[in-house]
Design an enzyme around this catalytic site. Structure first.
Site, PDB file in Angstrom:
ATOM      1  N   TYR A 290       0.758  -1.181  -0.158  1.00 30.39           N
ATOM      2  CA  TYR A 290      -0.040  -0.032  -0.043  1.00 30.39           C
ATOM      3  C   TYR A 290       0.875   1.226  -0.059  1.00 30.39           C
ATOM      4  O   TYR A 290       0.617   2.166  -0.785  1.00 30.39           O
ATOM      5  CB  TYR A 290      -0.955  -0.226   1.314  1.00 30.39           C
ATOM      6  CG  TYR A 290      -1.882   1.163   1.093  1.00 30.39           C
ATOM      7  CD1 TYR A 290      -3.053   1.166   0.394  1.00 30.39           C
ATOM      8  CD2 TYR A 290      -1.788   2.088   2.128  1.00 30.39           C
ATOM      9  CE1 TYR A 290      -3.853   2.223   0.321  1.00 30.39           C
ATOM     10  CE2 TYR A 290      -2.732   2.940   2.231  1.00 30.39           C
ATOM     11  CZ  TYR A 290      -3.936   3.031   1.341  1.00 30.39           C
ATOM     12  OH  TYR A 290      -4.891   4.345   1.401  1.00 30.39           O
TER      13      TYR A 290
ATOM     14  N   LYS B  29       0.833   3.951  -3.109  1.00 26.21           N
ATOM     15  CA  LYS B  29       0.404   5.537  -2.994  1.00 26.21           C
ATOM     16  C   LYS B  29       1.579   6.531  -2.957  1.00 26.21           C
ATOM     17  O   LYS B  29       1.313   7.682  -3.485  1.00 26.21           O
ATOM     18  CB  LYS B  29      -0.102   5.554  -1.551  1.00 26.21           C
ATOM     19  CG  LYS B  29      -1.427   4.939  -1.388  1.00 26.21           C
ATOM     20  CD  LYS B  29      -2.523   5.521  -2.090  1.00 26.21           C
ATOM     21  CE  LYS B  29      -3.880   5.148  -1.714  1.00 26.21           C
ATOM     22  NZ  LYS B  29      -5.241   5.382  -2.686  1.00 26.21           N
TER      23      LYS B  29
END
Length: 280
Positions: free
Chosen positions: A181, A185
């Site tokens: 993640y 991002k």
């Protein structure tokens, strides 16, 4: 109203932060094209009504099924919304919406230790959080450039284009068990800067918003237990989670394109709505 006659396209606009952003845009007069994932199809009408009220047959809000990780699906969804909501060949100005806003809110997260994160889960993070926003942004840019040829003039130019990508505090710091993640991002921030560099001179600004944990239904489910919640709140200097409305307000500011164009000089930036989490 601030966004009257402007079309806002929201991948992921049926739930969580996407719905909060969509509601605020709608309150300010924007027309909405909601792109929802195939797995949401069975609950589409229920989610639309619970979020936006009765929208059946509305020309102000339309929903399109779209797998943002599929180029074919993205192209199909944008072709449909162009035909139904933009319609540059339409003889009636009242039927047209100018496609000037894209909010990439759709995302994916799954927690696991880095050494045991399955390859397919790594790819799901990357395809949903980076590849999908890039496909949608490419489609939006093409739509915006085409629509600009049919609208405005040198003395009355079309509205500026606005892309806002929903990133995360995880783009800035390493979070335990968030390796895929965090990587996805962080990549989204790099993508945002590239969009800002290439499209800024052509009328589209691109920025991102990086929230801390937002107190959505999903956030409450993940962090609602008293001891878990209190432990995390101690890491946020102001001592509270972000409200969805606070994140939405930051997004709406970046979308402004009025005569004053108050956010027009913000391009390639990231606004952290994190209560100071990432300054420590």
């Amino acid at each position: 109203m601030a966004f009257a006659r402007r079309l806002a396209i929201l991948p992921g606009g049926l739930g969580g932060l996407g719905s909060s952003i969509g509601k605020k845009l709608r309150q300010q007069g924007a027309r909405l094209a909601i792109l929802y994932a195939p797995f949401e199809a069975a609950r589409r009408n229920q989610l639309l009504e619970s979020t936006y009220g009765r929208v059946s047959g509305s020309d102000e809000i339309r929903a399109y099924e779209c797998d943002i990780t599929s180029s074919e699906s993205v192209q199909s969804a944008f072709k449909s919304l162009d035909k139904e909501m933009v319609a540059p060949s339409s003889s009636s100005l009242a039927d047209r919406s100018f496609p000037s806003i894209l909010i990439n809110t759709a995302g994916y997260v799954n927690l696991s230790d880095m050494e045991s994160t399955p390859p397919e889960d790594i790819m799901k993070h990357l395809t949903t959080n980076v590849f999908g926003p890039m496909l949608c942004s490419q489609a939006f840019a093409r739509l915006y450039f085409a629509a600009s040829k049919f609208a405005g003039s040198s003395t009355n130019p079309p509205p500026s284009g606005r892309i806002v990508n929903i990133a995360s505090q995880a783009a800035h710091v390493a979070l335990p068990r968030h390796s895929a993640y965090c990587a996805s991002k962080a990549a989204l921030l790099g993508l945002t800067r590239s969009m800002a560099s290439e499209w800024g001179s052509r009328g589209i600004t691109s920025n991102s918003v990086s929230p801390t944990v937002a107190w959505t239904e999903l956030g409450k489910k993940a962090w609602g237990q008293d001891d878990v919640r209190e432990a995390f709140l101690k890491t946020i200097p102001i001592g509270k989670f972000a409200l969805p409305e606070e994140v939405a307000d930051a997004v709406l500011f970046l979308c402004q394109a009025t005569k004053q164009d108050s956010s027009g000089m913000i391009n390639g930036a990231d606004i952290r709505v994190d209560g100071g989490f990432t300054i420590q």
